[in-house]
Design a protein around this motif. Structure first.
Motif, PDB file in Angstrom:
ATOM      1  N   ASP A 123       0.582  -1.016  -0.314  1.00 32.29           N
ATOM      2  CA  ASP A 123       0.039   0.090   0.120  1.00 32.29           C
ATOM      3  C   ASP A 123       1.209   1.223   0.046  1.00 32.29           C
ATOM      4  O   ASP A 123       0.343   2.177   0.073  1.00 32.29           O
ATOM      5  CB  ASP A 123      -0.892  -0.179   1.046  1.00 32.29           C
ATOM      6  CG  ASP A 123      -0.427  -0.025   2.163  1.00 32.29           C
ATOM      7  OD1 ASP A 123       0.887   0.420   2.691  1.00 32.29           O
ATOM      8  OD2 ASP A 123      -0.896   0.132   3.543  1.00 32.29           O
ATOM      9  N   GLY A 124       2.386   1.328  -0.030  1.00 31.74           N
ATOM     10  CA  GLY A 124       3.133   2.369   0.247  1.00 31.74           C
ATOM     11  C   GLY A 124       3.033   2.430   1.868  1.00 31.74           C
ATOM     12  O   GLY A 124       4.586   3.573   1.145  1.00 31.74           O
ATOM     13  N   LYS A 125       2.728   2.432   2.770  1.00 34.49           N
ATOM     14  CA  LYS A 125       3.598   2.311   3.407  1.00 34.49           C
ATOM     15  C   LYS A 125       3.636   1.890   4.487  1.00 34.49           C
ATOM     16  O   LYS A 125       4.221   1.609   5.577  1.00 34.49           O
ATOM     17  CB  LYS A 125       2.747   3.808   4.185  1.00 34.49           C
ATOM     18  CG  LYS A 125       1.341   3.407   4.354  1.00 34.49           C
ATOM     19  CD  LYS A 125       0.487   4.649   5.059  1.00 34.49           C
ATOM     20  CE  LYS A 125      -1.426   3.656   5.324  1.00 34.49           C
ATOM     21  NZ  LYS A 125      -2.048   5.114   4.978  1.00 34.49           N
ATOM     22  N   SER A 126       2.558   0.215   4.193  1.00 32.31           N
ATOM     23  CA  SER A 126       3.010  -0.696   5.845  1.00 32.31           C
ATOM     24  C   SER A 126       3.908  -1.198   5.594  1.00 32.31           C
ATOM     25  O   SER A 126       4.815  -1.168   4.839  1.00 32.31           O
ATOM     26  CB  SER A 126       1.566  -1.177   5.326  1.00 32.31           C
ATOM     27  OG  SER A 126       0.262  -0.791   5.464  1.00 32.31           O
ATOM     28  N   LYS A 127       4.405  -2.534   6.993  1.00 33.71           N
ATOM     29  CA  LYS A 127       5.867  -2.739   6.892  1.00 33.71           C
ATOM     30  C   LYS A 127       5.542  -4.642   6.255  1.00 33.71           C
ATOM     31  O   LYS A 127       6.426  -4.742   6.598  1.00 33.71           O
ATOM     32  CB  LYS A 127       6.182  -3.096   7.647  1.00 33.71           C
ATOM     33  CG  LYS A 127       6.752  -1.445   9.505  1.00 33.71           C
ATOM     34  CD  LYS A 127       6.983  -2.343  10.274  1.00 33.71           C
ATOM     35  CE  LYS A 127       7.292  -1.078  11.690  1.00 33.71           C
ATOM     36  NZ  LYS A 127       8.587   0.169  10.274  1.00 33.71           N
ATOM     37  N   ALA A 128       4.132  -4.852   5.371  1.00 34.24           N
ATOM     38  CA  ALA A 128       4.371  -6.221   5.342  1.00 34.24           C
ATOM     39  C   ALA A 128       3.313  -6.053   3.953  1.00 34.24           C
ATOM     40  O   ALA A 128       2.145  -4.777   4.240  1.00 34.24           O
ATOM     41  CB  ALA A 128       3.081  -7.061   5.922  1.00 34.24           C
ATOM     42  N   LEU A 129       3.561  -6.616   3.067  1.00 36.91           N
ATOM     43  CA  LEU A 129       2.083  -7.252   2.577  1.00 36.91           C
ATOM     44  C   LEU A 129       0.884  -7.469   2.299  1.00 36.91           C
ATOM     45  O   LEU A 129       1.155  -7.973   3.956  1.00 36.91           O
ATOM     46  CB  LEU A 129       3.306  -8.026   1.012  1.00 36.91           C
ATOM     47  CG  LEU A 129       4.343  -7.025   0.422  1.00 36.91           C
ATOM     48  CD1 LEU A 129       4.640  -8.292  -0.744  1.00 36.91           C
ATOM     49  CD2 LEU A 129       3.829  -5.859  -0.556  1.00 36.91           C
ATOM     50  N   ILE A 130      -0.160  -7.004   1.751  1.00 41.55           N
ATOM     51  CA  ILE A 130      -1.795  -7.729   1.984  1.00 41.55           C
ATOM     52  C   ILE A 130      -1.718  -8.771   1.450  1.00 41.55           C
ATOM     53  O   ILE A 130      -1.191  -8.079   0.232  1.00 41.55           O
ATOM     54  CB  ILE A 130      -2.347  -6.654   2.902  1.00 41.55           C
ATOM     55  CG1 ILE A 130      -3.030  -6.213   1.573  1.00 41.55           C
ATOM     56  CG2 ILE A 130      -2.589  -6.158   3.934  1.00 41.55           C
ATOM     57  CD1 ILE A 130      -4.229  -6.154   1.765  1.00 41.55           C
ATOM     58  N   THR A 131      -2.154  -9.993   1.487  1.00 35.28           N
ATOM     59  CA  THR A 131      -2.650 -10.888   0.149  1.00 35.28           C
ATOM     60  C   THR A 131      -3.828 -11.006  -0.292  1.00 35.28           C
ATOM     61  O   THR A 131      -4.818 -10.421   0.450  1.00 35.28           O
ATOM     62  CB  THR A 131      -2.583 -12.346   1.038  1.00 35.28           C
ATOM     63  OG1 THR A 131      -3.309 -12.460   2.286  1.00 35.28           O
ATOM     64  CG2 THR A 131      -0.714 -12.708   1.536  1.00 35.28           C
ATOM     65  N   ASN A 132      -4.285 -11.319  -1.637  1.00 35.53           N
ATOM     66  CA  ASN A 132      -5.556 -10.968  -2.200  1.00 35.53           C
ATOM     67  C   ASN A 132      -5.694  -9.424  -2.393  1.00 35.53           C
ATOM     68  O   ASN A 132      -6.602  -9.412  -2.250  1.00 35.53           O
ATOM     69  CB  ASN A 132      -6.630 -11.653  -1.879  1.00 35.53           C
ATOM     70  CG  ASN A 132      -6.075 -13.511  -1.217  1.00 35.53           C
ATOM     71  OD1 ASN A 132      -5.616 -14.203  -2.178  1.00 35.53           O
ATOM     72  ND2 ASN A 132      -6.842 -14.173  -0.472  1.00 35.53           N
ATOM     73  N   GLY A 133      -4.835  -8.380  -2.991  1.00 38.36           N
ATOM     74  CA  GLY A 133      -5.121  -6.934  -2.833  1.00 38.36           C
ATOM     75  C   GLY A 133      -6.046  -7.084  -4.150  1.00 38.36           C
ATOM     76  O   GLY A 133      -6.458  -7.903  -5.359  1.00 38.36           O
ATOM     77  N   VAL A 134      -7.012  -5.885  -3.553  1.00 44.65           N
ATOM     78  CA  VAL A 134      -8.336  -5.222  -4.985  1.00 44.65           C
ATOM     79  C   VAL A 134      -7.741  -4.236  -4.728  1.00 44.65           C
ATOM     80  O   VAL A 134      -7.997  -2.914  -3.805  1.00 44.65           O
ATOM     81  CB  VAL A 134      -9.409  -6.066  -4.510  1.00 44.65           C
ATOM     82  CG1 VAL A 134     -10.420  -5.759  -4.883  1.00 44.65           C
ATOM     83  CG2 VAL A 134      -9.477  -7.663  -3.985  1.00 44.65           C
ATOM     84  N   MET A 174       3.456  -5.826 -10.336  1.00 43.17           N
ATOM     85  CA  MET A 174       4.598  -6.162 -11.112  1.00 43.17           C
ATOM     86  C   MET A 174       4.558  -7.629 -10.466  1.00 43.17           C
ATOM     87  O   MET A 174       4.140  -8.088  -9.653  1.00 43.17           O
ATOM     88  CB  MET A 174       6.206  -5.842  -9.529  1.00 43.17           C
ATOM     89  CG  MET A 174       5.659  -5.423  -8.480  1.00 43.17           C
ATOM     90  SD  MET A 174       6.813  -5.033  -7.156  1.00 43.17           S
ATOM     91  CE  MET A 174       6.099  -3.127  -6.863  1.00 43.17           C
ATOM     92  N   GLN A 175       5.195  -8.614 -11.247  1.00 44.16           N
ATOM     93  CA  GLN A 175       5.395 -10.181 -11.305  1.00 44.16           C
ATOM     94  C   GLN A 175       6.533 -10.654 -10.707  1.00 44.16           C
ATOM     95  O   GLN A 175       7.185 -10.552  -9.873  1.00 44.16           O
ATOM     96  CB  GLN A 175       6.261 -10.011 -12.301  1.00 44.16           C
ATOM     97  CG  GLN A 175       4.699 -10.269 -13.693  1.00 44.16           C
ATOM     98  CD  GLN A 175       5.701 -10.655 -15.431  1.00 44.16           C
ATOM     99  OE1 GLN A 175       6.759 -11.230 -15.157  1.00 44.16           O
ATOM    100  NE2 GLN A 175       5.072 -10.045 -16.136  1.00 44.16           N
ATOM    101  N   GLY A 176       5.329 -11.662  -9.050  1.00 39.76           N
ATOM    102  CA  GLY A 176       6.018 -11.835  -7.966  1.00 39.76           C
ATOM    103  C   GLY A 176       5.925 -11.820  -6.958  1.00 39.76           C
ATOM    104  O   GLY A 176       5.035 -10.672  -6.768  1.00 39.76           O
ATOM    105  N   ASP A 177       7.027 -11.986  -6.220  1.00 34.39           N
ATOM    106  CA  ASP A 177       7.062 -11.201  -4.621  1.00 34.39           C
ATOM    107  C   ASP A 177       8.271 -10.189  -4.463  1.00 34.39           C
ATOM    108  O   ASP A 177       9.597 -11.068  -4.557  1.00 34.39           O
ATOM    109  CB  ASP A 177       6.159 -12.127  -3.338  1.00 34.39           C
ATOM    110  CG  ASP A 177       6.773 -11.612  -2.190  1.00 34.39           C
ATOM    111  OD1 ASP A 177       6.991  -9.790  -2.156  1.00 34.39           O
ATOM    112  OD2 ASP A 177       6.524 -12.080  -0.790  1.00 34.39           O
ATOM    113  N   PRO A 178       7.553  -8.569  -4.386  1.00 36.91           N
ATOM    114  CA  PRO A 178       9.437  -7.770  -4.692  1.00 36.91           C
ATOM    115  C   PRO A 178       9.974  -8.219  -3.259  1.00 36.91           C
ATOM    116  O   PRO A 178      11.462  -7.908  -3.060  1.00 36.91           O
ATOM    117  CB  PRO A 178       8.498  -6.616  -4.645  1.00 36.91           C
ATOM    118  CG  PRO A 178       7.233  -6.155  -4.109  1.00 36.91           C
ATOM    119  CD  PRO A 178       7.029  -8.105  -4.013  1.00 36.91           C
ATOM    120  N   THR A 179       9.156  -8.454  -2.002  1.00 42.18           N
ATOM    121  CA  THR A 179       9.917  -8.673  -1.024  1.00 42.18           C
ATOM    122  C   THR A 179      10.729 -10.076  -0.489  1.00 42.18           C
ATOM    123  O   THR A 179      11.937 -10.754  -0.286  1.00 42.18           O
ATOM    124  CB  THR A 179       8.844  -8.868   0.632  1.00 42.18           C
ATOM    125  OG1 THR A 179       8.011  -9.781   0.714  1.00 42.18           O
ATOM    126  CG2 THR A 179       7.955  -6.961   0.666  1.00 42.18           C
TER     127      THR A 179
END
Ligand SMILES: [Zn+2]
Length: 465
Positions: A43-54, A417-422
Motif C-alpha cells: 500500500d506504499g506505507k505498511s511494513k508488510a504486503l497483504i494477500t489477495n489485494g484488490v 509487478m510479477q511475483g513478490d518483491p519482498t
C-alpha cells in the motif's frame, strides 16, 4: 430597465436548468469502475504486503483498496494473478531530456551537433520508456543544452500533462544552478569563448548570493517546479574535482531562502562532505548522491529530516563502462564508487530518510528499477526500498496528498509487478501493468522496450565496494 431585468432573470433561470440537466447527464455516464486484483498488495506505507489485494478505481481516483474486497456487478475486473499491486513508483532524480549512457566522447560531440528539437524528440521516447517501467512520477533534476536557451523539460512536462504524449508526471528543475567552472557550467572543458560569452544566470551560472537569487527567480519565472543546484564537484564534469565545495555558505543560504520563499523545494547535487554539511545546515530538502558524506553529516541530516537520494545506479553504470570515459573522469568515478557503499550503509543504519532516485540518463532510461536491488544489496530491507520509491518520494516531492499510497481518494497511479518483491526484489524490474490517473498505459509487454535498450548492455555489474 424593467424589461432588461426580466430578461436577465429568464436567462439566469434558463442557465440554471441547463446546468442541472448537464449535471444529471454526468451522473448517468459516471466513469466505469475497474477492479484490479493480484495475489499481493503493497500500500506504499505498511511494513508488510497483504494477500489477495484488490483496488477499486473509478475515473482517475482510487475508491477503495485492501484484501479480498467485494467487487460490484458491472465492474471491469483485471486479474493480474501472481503479481503485487503497488502505488506507481517515483524516481526523485532523473534527466528525461538527456542521455549520457553511451560513449562519452560521442555524446559530447552530439551535444554540439544535434539540433535541440531533435534532442527533444528523443526525450519523448525516454519519457515513455520511464513510465512503462512503472515510474509514474519523476523529479527531473536538470535539463541543459550548451549554448541553447530552450527549456525542453518544461515542454516535456507540459506535453505529458496535456495528454499530447505519454510519460510520467514530471516535477522539473530547468537548468539547475551552479558556480562558474563548477559541475553545472555547460562550457567547462571547452576552449574559452567558444560559445561567444561566459554563461550567466540565464544558463544557471551564478556567483554570489544576489546572483543566486536572480537565477532562482529566473528559473521559477520559466516554470521550474523545484530548484536544483550543484554545491560540490561531480563525476561527469571536466573542470572540477569531485568533492570540492562549489558554493559558499552565504550562497547556499540565499539559494534555500529564495527558493523556499517562492515555495519551491531545493535539491542539491553534492558528493563532498564539507559541501554536504554546509548545505544541510543551510536547510536544503535533499542531498543528491552524497558519496563522501561522513557519519557526522548523516547524523545532522537525520536530525534535520534532510532526505538522501543515493543514485546508486549512476556510479554502478559508469563503473561497468569505465573505459568509455576520459581518464580524469575515470579517477573521479572510482573515488565516488569506493566511498558511496559505506556511506549508504551508514545512512540506512542511522535511519536517515532515503528517497529513491537513480540519475537516469547516466544509464539508459527505463532501467530505473535496478536501483532497488542495489539498495537491498547494501543493507536496506526490501519493504523500505519500496517505501522509498512511493511514500518517501511523495513526501520529498510534496505530493503526498495526491499520490504515493493506495488510499481512498488518491489518484489512481497503480502498477503491478510479477511475483513478490519482498522475496525477490528483482520483481520490481518485471512490471506487468501501469495505470496513471486511472488510465491504463500498459497491460502486458511494454511498447518501448527497444528504446530502453538504446545502448547494448543492460546488465549491471555487482556493486562496487
Ligand atoms: Zn543528476
Amino acid at each position: 430597465m424593467f424589461r432588461l431585468g426580466q430578461r436577465v432573470a429568464i436567462a439566469v433561470s434558463f442557465l440554471f436548468l441547463v446546468s442541472l440537466a448537464s449535471s444529471r447527464g454526468a451522473g448517468n455516464d459516471a466513469p466505469p469502475v475497474i477492479a484490479l486484483k493480484a495475489a499481493r498488495l503493497f500500500d506504499g506505507k505498511s511494513k508488510a504486503l497483504i494477500t489477495n489485494g484488490v483496488i477499486i478505481v473509478q475515473g482517475d481516483k482510487i475508491v477503495d483498496s485492501g484484501s479480498n474486497l467485494p467487487v460490484l456487478a458491472g465492474a471491469q475486473v483485471i486479474d493480474l494473478g501472481d503479481a503485487t499491486l503497488s502505488p506507481g513508483f517515483m524516481d526523485a532524480h532523473t534527466h528525461l531530456t538527456l542521455d549520457y549512457s553511451g560513449n562519452y566522447n560521442q555524446r559530447r560531440l552530439d551535444e554540439l551537433d544535434l539540433n535541440v528539437s531533435e534532442q527533444a524528440i528523443k526525450a519523448v521516447t525516454f519519457a515513455r520508456a520511464t513510465v512503462e517501467a512503472g515510474f509514474t512520477t519523476v523529479r527531473d533534476l536538470g535539463s541543459r543544452f550548451v549554448a541553447s536557451r530552450e527549456f525542453v523539460d518544461i515542454a516535456l512536462r507540459n506535453s505529458i500533462n496535456k495528454g499530447v504524449i505519454v510519460g510520467p508526471r514530471m516535477l522539473v528543475a530547468t537548468k539547475g544552478i551552479g558556480a562558474t567552472g563548477g559541475h553545472f557550467d555547460p562550457t567547462s572543458g571547452f576552449r574559452d569563448f567558444l560559445f561567444g560569452r561566459e554563461p550567466d544566470y540565464t544558463d544557471g551560472i551564478a556567483n554570489g548570493p544576489d546572483d543566486v537569487r536572480k537565477a532562482v527567480r529566473f528559473e521559477v519565472k520559466n516554470g521550474a517546479d523545484i530548484i536544483k543546484a550543484a554545491v560540490s564537484g561531480g563525476v561527469l564534469s571536466l573542470a572540477d574535482e569531485v568533492d570540492t565545495p562549489q558554493f559558499t555558505p552565504a550562497e547556499m543560504a540565499a539559494l534555500v531562502d529564495e527558493s523556499h520563499r517562492l515555495r519551491k523545494k531545493v535539491a542539491v547535487h553534492c558528493h563532498g562532505d564539507q559541501a554536504g554539511r554546509e548545505a544541510v545546515e543551510a536547510g536544503v530538502d535533499s542531498i543528491e548522491h552524497g558519496s563522501f558524506l561522513k557519519p557526522e553529516t548523516l547524523t545532522l541530516m537525520k536530525k534535520k529530516g534532510t532526505f538522501l537520494t543515493p543514485t546508486l545506479m549512476a556510479t554502478e553504470w559508469i563503473m561497468s563502462k569505465i573505459a568509455n570515459y576520459p581518464p580524469a573522469l575515470q579517477e573521479k568515478a572510482r573515488a565516488a564508487a569506493a566511498a558511496r557503499s559505506e556511506m549508504f550503509r551508514n545512512a540506512v543504519k542511522m535511519g536517515v530518510k532515503i528517497s529513491f532516485g537513480t540519475d537516469a540518463a547516466v544509464f539508459p532510461h527505463g532501467q530505473n528499477a535496478k536501483e532497488f536491488a542495489l539498495m537491498t544489496e547494501l543493507g536496506m530491507a526490501p519493504i523500505d526500498a519500496l517505501k522509498s520509491a512511493t511514500s518517501n518520494d511523495a513526501e520529498l516531492l510534496g505530493v503526498g496528498q495526491k499520490i504515493g499510497t493506495l488510499e481512498r481518494g488518491k489518484l489512481a497511479d497503480i502498477i503491478a509487478m510479477q511475483g513478490d518483491p519482498t522475496a525477490d526484489i528483482a520483481a520490481t524490474e518485471h512490471i506487468s501493468l501501469v495505470m496513471k490517473e486511472g488510465k491504463i498505459i500498459r497491460n502486458g509487454p511494454p511498447a518501448m522496450q527497444a528504446a530502453a535498450k538504446s545502448t547494448e548492455a543492460t546488465d549491471v555489474a555487482a556493486p562496487v565496494d
